[in-house]
Scaffold this active site. Structure first.
Site, PDB file in Angstrom:
ATOM      1  N   GLU A 197     -10.652  11.563 -29.099  1.00 43.33           N
ATOM      2  CA  GLU A 197     -10.882  10.140 -29.393  1.00 43.33           C
ATOM      3  C   GLU A 197     -11.392   9.432 -28.140  1.00 43.33           C
ATOM      4  O   GLU A 197     -10.806   8.447 -27.678  1.00 43.33           O
ATOM      5  CB  GLU A 197      -9.609   9.477 -29.971  1.00 43.33           C
ATOM      6  CG  GLU A 197      -9.225  10.090 -31.311  1.00 43.33           C
ATOM      7  CD  GLU A 197      -8.184   9.322 -32.121  1.00 43.33           C
ATOM      8  OE1 GLU A 197      -7.588   8.368 -31.612  1.00 43.33           O
ATOM      9  OE2 GLU A 197      -7.989   9.702 -33.301  1.00 43.33           O
ATOM     10  N   GLU A 316      -8.241  15.698 -37.144  1.00 45.17           N
ATOM     11  CA  GLU A 316      -7.037  14.908 -37.445  1.00 45.17           C
ATOM     12  C   GLU A 316      -7.233  14.243 -38.797  1.00 45.17           C
ATOM     13  O   GLU A 316      -8.213  13.519 -38.998  1.00 45.17           O
ATOM     14  CB  GLU A 316      -6.778  13.833 -36.382  1.00 45.17           C
ATOM     15  CG  GLU A 316      -6.248  14.402 -35.086  1.00 45.17           C
ATOM     16  CD  GLU A 316      -5.883  13.342 -34.057  1.00 45.17           C
ATOM     17  OE1 GLU A 316      -5.439  12.239 -34.449  1.00 45.17           O
ATOM     18  OE2 GLU A 316      -6.054  13.629 -32.853  1.00 45.17           O
TER      19      GLU A 316
HETATM   20  O1  AHR Z   1      -1.864  11.847 -34.503  1.00 45.55           O
HETATM   21  C1  AHR Z   1      -1.461  10.725 -33.790  1.00 45.55           C
HETATM   22  C2  AHR Z   1      -2.584  10.132 -32.950  1.00 45.55           C
HETATM   23  O2  AHR Z   1      -3.590   9.656 -33.780  1.00 45.55           O
HETATM   24  C3  AHR Z   1      -3.306  11.075 -32.032  1.00 45.55           C
HETATM   25  O3  AHR Z   1      -2.652  11.251 -30.822  1.00 45.55           O
HETATM   26  C4  AHR Z   1      -4.612  10.383 -31.817  1.00 45.55           C
HETATM   27  O4  AHR Z   1      -5.658  11.277 -31.543  1.00 45.55           O
HETATM   28  C5  AHR Z   1      -4.823   9.618 -33.098  1.00 45.55           C
HETATM   29  O5  AHR Z   1      -5.179   8.308 -32.880  1.00 45.55           O
END
Ligand code: AHR
Length: 511
Positions: A197, A316
């Protein structure tokens, strides 16, 4: 009286005919005669971050714990994950990755420094779970490792040395250090990401800046055959994908994208267990957005990479609710209901159907954080509804995707509608597997399957469902949501007829 009786009889017949015709509307064609891309097993990957009790308490309890363990790894969790055939684990973050200095997590544990986990609760991170522990854990559960390098607060040298420490068999200061720490042979780690991110917690960069930084890091990740992953877009930031593909395609193997299903908004994400049908509907509607995201990011990638060499990696995804009352807000601990089972089933179907471009996905997160497959509390362990969906869907790992055409009823609520049935299919070793979600919490769906190119002789099925939309599995209680054999189907004239229960995820296999 006689007239009244015959009227009633006629009325009942009409009602039955109406119900039957309403129920026969779902027709699914599974094109076994048109095999598509391979469904990379990495689509069934997981994400494990140093966050809350994902690592500590979830995976790792240390070898002095009275919780049964193998070198500190919880035995119950290891067994459950092996049963799931977890193909891949992403680590150490997440936001944590861009604060993590890997040399803090090697060598004798007593000499490892403690640091503050600044993103997640400000708790002490004692670094007792580091590179060796992570890679040993992956070996133990039979999964590939995916390591996320630190770009936000790290250096090119630090990243380059980590790759060398882990993968090199040459003589060098890094390989000598590894050997001194007890590991003679290198590990075979294929997947490496350059930051996480980077548009947000990983450094708040613009894609124009990060694209150059990515190229810089990628130049010094020297190991034959590794798969280099660039940090990708936040949800529908298509500009990010455009810039990364324009500037760095030739130096990457994969580009990520992150999308979480949040029922309300980031201020109030909603409860994991206390919700009504409208929230159920909204959650599923929002999760279906994944299809649009994948389609549109893929279309941009197609412009720069028409041969689809670079994978789109959804590294994610999952539901994100308010934390459970009374738990640390920085630990993101949430329960998991039948709604999460549907979310998992829908997303995995979407990834399967886009297997030509989507080569990996990582549910966030493996244990005790967000949409987990496992929850632990001290010695206890619970397998969530999401766990059982992953168990049904493991048949798709490394199978060949089969295109599906779905004509189905609508699930309608308050003047809004969704397709009631969501589906994907694959074939492996002569078996055709179809996974289906019935989104409607009130109506079963009568489905007729046509499978051109497949000879049907035997059919079997399993289902994940429950009596209530918010049924869940809790500590110390009998599980409410598990998998069960599913019998409501038969082969008729070379086709399969099945009745999918309301609010269910179903696996049908034919051979
Ligand atoms: O999964 C939780 C968080 O969500 C992670 O650390 C981040 O990459 C995302 O914003």
């Amino acid at each position: 009286m006689k007239n009244l009786l015959s009227f009633r009889f006629l009325f009942t017949l009409l009602l039955m005919a109406f119900t039957f015709s309403a129920m026969t509307q779902t027709k699914i064609v599974v094109h076994a005669d048109q095999p598509g891309a391979k469904i990379d097993k990495a689509i069934y990957g997981h994400f494990a971050e140093h966050l809350g009790h994902c690592i500590y308490g979830g995976i790792y309890v240390g070898d002095k714990s009275d919780i049964p363990n193998d070198r500190g790894f919880r035995s119950d969790v290891v067994k459950a994950l092996k049963d799931l055939s977890v193909p891949l684990v992403r680590w150490p973050g997440g936001c944590f990755a861009d604060t993590y200095h890997w040399k803090d997590g090697i060598g004798p544990k007593s000499q490892r420094p403690s640091i503050v986990n600044v993103h997640w609760g400000g708790v002490t991170e004692d670094n007792s779970f580091g590179t060796h522990e992570f890679l040993d854990f992956c070996e133990l559960i039979g999964a590939d490792a995916y390591v996320n390098l630190n770009v936000g607060s790290g250096t090119v040298q630090e990243a380059s040395e980590w790759v060398e420490y882990v993968t090199s068999s040459n003589e060098s200061p890094m390989t000598n250090l590894r050997k001194k720490n007890g590991r003679e042979k290198p590990w075979n780690v294929k997947y490496w990401a350059v930051g996480n991110e980077t548009w947000g917690c990983g450094g708040n960069m613009r894609p124009e800046y990060y694209a150059d930084l990515y190229r810089n890091y990628a130049s010094f990740m020297r190991a034959p055959g590794i798969y280099k992953i660039a940090s990708g877009a936040n949800v529908e930031d298509y500009h990010w994908t455009e810039v990364m593909m324009r500037e760095a395609t030739r130096m990457m193997n994969g580009l990520s994208v992150h999308y979480y299903t949040v029922p309300f908004n980031w201020g109030n994400k909603g409860s994991a267990t206390d919700f009504n049908e409208l929230v159920w509907f909204t959650t599923l509607q929002k999760t279906l957005k994944m299809d649009t995201l994948v389609t549109r990011h893929s279309a941009i990638m197609d412009k720069y990479d028409p041969k689809k060499r670079v994978g789109l990696l959804v590294d994610e995804w999952g539901t994100w609710y308010n934390v459970e009352p009374g738990t640390n807000p920085g630990f993101l601990f949430q329960q998991n209901t039948l709604r999460d089972a549907l979310v998992a089933g829908i997303n995995l179907n979407i990834f399967n159907n886009h297997a030509d471009r989507v080569r990996m996905s990582n549910i966030a997160q493996m244990i005790n954080v967000l949409q987990s497959v496992i929850l632990t509390k001290d010695k206890e362990m619970v397998l969530t509804p999401t766990y059982y969906v992953f168990k049904l869907y493991k048949v798709h790992q490394d199978a060949t995707m089969l295109p599906v055409e779905v004509k189905c009823n609508q699930y309608t609520l308050e003047n809004q509608s969704l397709d009631a049935v969501n589906c994907s299919a694959s074939t492996k070793n002569g078996v055709v597997s179809m996974t289906l979600c019935n989104l409607d919490p009130n109506k079963s769906q009568q489905v007729s399957f046509d499978l051109p190119g497949s000879n049907l002789t035997k059919v079997s099925a399993k289902v994940v469902t429950a009596g209530k939309i918010n049924a869940y599995n809790d500590f110390g209680k009998k599980a409410e949501v598990t998998e069960a054999d599913f019998k409501d189907l038969k082969i008729v004239n070379g086709k399969i007829d099945a009745v999918l229960p309301s609010k269910s995820v179903v696996l049908i296999q034919v051979q």
